[in-house]
Design an enzyme around this catalytic site. Sequence first.
Site, PDB file in Angstrom:
ATOM      1  N   GLU A  38       0.819  -1.211   0.000  1.00  7.71           N
ATOM      2  CA  GLU A  38       0.000   0.000   0.000  1.00  7.71           C
ATOM      3  C   GLU A  38       0.854   1.263   0.000  1.00  7.71           C
ATOM      4  OE1 GLU A  38      -2.957   0.202  -0.775  1.00  7.71           O
ATOM      5  OE2 GLU A  38      -3.651  -1.838  -0.533  1.00  7.71           O
ATOM      6  N   TYR A 121      -7.123   6.640   3.046  1.00  8.50           N
ATOM      7  CA  TYR A 121      -7.202   5.509   2.117  1.00  8.50           C
ATOM      8  C   TYR A 121      -6.391   4.317   2.612  1.00  8.50           C
ATOM      9  CZ  TYR A 121      -5.740   2.227  -1.277  1.00  8.50           C
ATOM     10  OH  TYR A 121      -5.444   1.026  -1.858  1.00  8.50           O
ATOM     11  N   ASP A 139     -10.199   5.067  -3.183  1.00  9.69           N
ATOM     12  CA  ASP A 139      -8.994   5.493  -3.883  1.00  9.69           C
ATOM     13  C   ASP A 139      -9.404   6.076  -5.236  1.00  9.69           C
ATOM     14  OD1 ASP A 139      -9.683   3.288  -5.420  1.00  9.69           O
ATOM     15  OD2 ASP A 139      -7.605   2.932  -5.968  1.00  9.69           O
ATOM     16  N   CYS A 194     -12.395   0.191 -16.283  1.00 11.78           N
ATOM     17  CA  CYS A 194     -12.928   1.552 -16.189  1.00 11.78           C
ATOM     18  C   CYS A 194     -11.781   2.525 -15.960  1.00 11.78           C
ATOM     19  CB  CYS A 194     -13.945   1.620 -15.044  1.00 11.78           C
ATOM     20  SG  CYS A 194     -14.990   3.087 -15.062  1.00 11.78           S
ATOM     21  N   CYS A 201     -15.416  -0.102 -22.102  1.00  8.92           N
ATOM     22  CA  CYS A 201     -16.813  -0.284 -21.693  1.00  8.92           C
ATOM     23  C   CYS A 201     -17.416  -1.585 -22.224  1.00  8.92           C
ATOM     24  CB  CYS A 201     -17.660   0.909 -22.128  1.00  8.92           C
ATOM     25  SG  CYS A 201     -17.190   2.466 -21.334  1.00  8.92           S
ATOM     26  N   CYS A 204     -17.041  -4.277 -19.753  1.00  3.50           N
ATOM     27  CA  CYS A 204     -17.422  -3.950 -18.378  1.00  3.50           C
ATOM     28  C   CYS A 204     -18.603  -4.789 -17.886  1.00  3.50           C
ATOM     29  CB  CYS A 204     -17.769  -2.469 -18.271  1.00  3.50           C
ATOM     30  SG  CYS A 204     -18.247  -1.982 -16.600  1.00  3.50           S
ATOM     31  N   CYS A 210     -24.633   1.312 -15.844  1.00  2.65           N
ATOM     32  CA  CYS A 210     -23.761   2.498 -15.771  1.00  2.65           C
ATOM     33  C   CYS A 210     -24.476   3.774 -16.225  1.00  2.65           C
ATOM     34  CB  CYS A 210     -22.514   2.282 -16.620  1.00  2.65           C
ATOM     35  SG  CYS A 210     -21.369   3.678 -16.555  1.00  2.65           S
TER      36      CYS A 210
END
Length: 291
Positions: A38, A121, A139, A194, A201, A204, A210
Amino acid sequence: MASMSDLHDPLLRWYDDHARELPWRGPQASAWSVMVSEFMLQQTPVARVLPVHEAWLARWPTPADLAAEPVGEAVRAWGRLGYPRRALRLHAAAVAIVADHGGEVPSSYDDLRALSGIGDYTAAAIATFAFGRRHVVLDTNVRRVLARVVQGVELPAPAVTKAEREVAAELLPLDEPTAATWSIALMELGALVCTATRPRCEACPVRDACAWRAAGHPPYDGPPRKVQTWAGTDRQCRGRLLAVLRDDPGPVHRSRLDAAWTEEAQRVRCLAGLVADGLVVPAGPDTYALP
DNA sequence: AAAACGTGGTA
DNA sequence: TTACCAAGTTT
């Protein structure tokens, strides 16, 4: 308004099929491995983190291993990941973990949040991905996905808004393990499908739900997003100077730094800044080294 | 609250 | 080639 199942089931199923296998994912990864990942992933792409993370964990398998070393070793091992203050903060966090948490990465959001280099975060991410706690993980990927799917705009506002946080909280599954998978799935979707530019798309899993797609993919029309300048900046100068120290095993003479950046006033200012930040220490009358 | 903070890949 | 972007935090 899309219903929960329009989003959750397809996305969770998609993640199950398409998730990348990363060393800091899965049941075999230690909390420390998650924490190191992280830190490294803050503003740095996965592909560049991979080799450094592997070497880091091999050398320092626990927080105590890192805490026992001079902080300069952390800066050196950080290599060219960028934002080297993260190495300073990770080392400081390891020291605090040894001092205050018995050498174990703490599992609560509040304890994590109190460590250096851990903001909202990262605290949520470690608590969620290392310990299975239930937190909103917001995030840049999650923000972009929710902006599109829920709000129907191409990109989120420059800074996190209260409304954004509320949307993310409402969507977060109540069940702890599912909440964790949901968050990582949202991030993975943002990273792989995305994406900021040229989203895929057609691939997706939630395209039918969406709002951005339904609205005809309207382009971003918010306030202009600031572009970082680079050439000739202090940031570039600092990078050059630190690279000289990092690539040399011992203290280096001032002349080596002078050769790395021609403009004197800026070089002097940046070196002083690096020293003030604790990234560089004077090692003699005319020599400098990593701390 | 805005600005500072690295680096390298991609289009 | 310039512009944009990448799992943010700190002051």
